[in-house]
Design a protein around this motif. Sequence first.
Motif, PDB file in Angstrom:
ATOM      1  N   VAL A  76       0.492  -0.842   0.201  1.00  0.00           N
ATOM      2  CA  VAL A  76      -0.253  -0.495   0.219  1.00  0.00           C
ATOM      3  C   VAL A  76       0.878   1.338  -0.066  1.00  0.00           C
ATOM      4  O   VAL A  76       1.849   1.017   0.202  1.00  0.00           O
ATOM      5  N   GLU A  79      -0.051   7.620   1.858  1.00  0.00           N
ATOM      6  CA  GLU A  79      -1.397   7.524   1.555  1.00  0.00           C
ATOM      7  C   GLU A  79      -2.460   6.985   2.018  1.00  0.00           C
ATOM      8  O   GLU A  79      -2.986   7.443   3.002  1.00  0.00           O
ATOM      9  N   ASP A  80      -2.489   5.576   1.566  1.00  0.00           N
ATOM     10  CA  ASP A  80      -3.221   4.592   1.874  1.00  0.00           C
ATOM     11  C   ASP A  80      -3.383   3.996   2.705  1.00  0.00           C
ATOM     12  O   ASP A  80      -3.691   3.473   3.120  1.00  0.00           O
ATOM     13  N   GLN A  83      -6.420   4.054   5.935  1.00  0.00           N
ATOM     14  CA  GLN A  83      -6.907   3.403   5.233  1.00  0.00           C
ATOM     15  C   GLN A  83      -7.086   2.166   4.959  1.00  0.00           C
ATOM     16  O   GLN A  83      -8.475   1.019   5.453  1.00  0.00           O
ATOM     17  N   SER A  84      -6.159   1.595   4.770  1.00  0.00           N
ATOM     18  CA  SER A  84      -6.091  -0.218   4.917  1.00  0.00           C
ATOM     19  C   SER A  84      -6.108  -0.248   6.205  1.00  0.00           C
ATOM     20  O   SER A  84      -6.391  -1.723   6.361  1.00  0.00           O
TER      21      SER A  84
END
Length: 132
Positions: A76, A79-80, A83-84
């Motif tokens: 990932v 930045e993600d 969220q993950s």
Amino acid sequence: MNLRKRQRGNVEVHTSALNDIMFFLLLFFLLASAVANPNVVKLFLPRSSSGQSIPQKTINVSITKDLEYYVEKKQVSAEDLYQSIEVYQKASPDLTIILYADRTIAIENVIELTDIANKLKVKLVLATETKK
């Protein structure tokens, strides 16, 4: 007076029938010890009759020396990452993150993940290697 010695019977234990059982037990324990995690402290936990403990869910987050982030072996972007991890946290509120960080990366990258864990109210554990 009778001074002659008494004949004692021979006492023998035949274990040849037990050899195969002992071999399979040895094989079982060798395989079980190879699968077990050697980096765990072995404790005798107290028992409770009022309830049972709920096992905690853990996820592995890795940071490579090239600053690539992996959550459960899935790459990932930085930045993600929030969220993950949030997806796993919603599935299991008592989530624990095990962080595997390369020793050559800057501490700033580890602190970023610590901030994410604090925002999500998730426990964070830094994995280390034992000295030999």
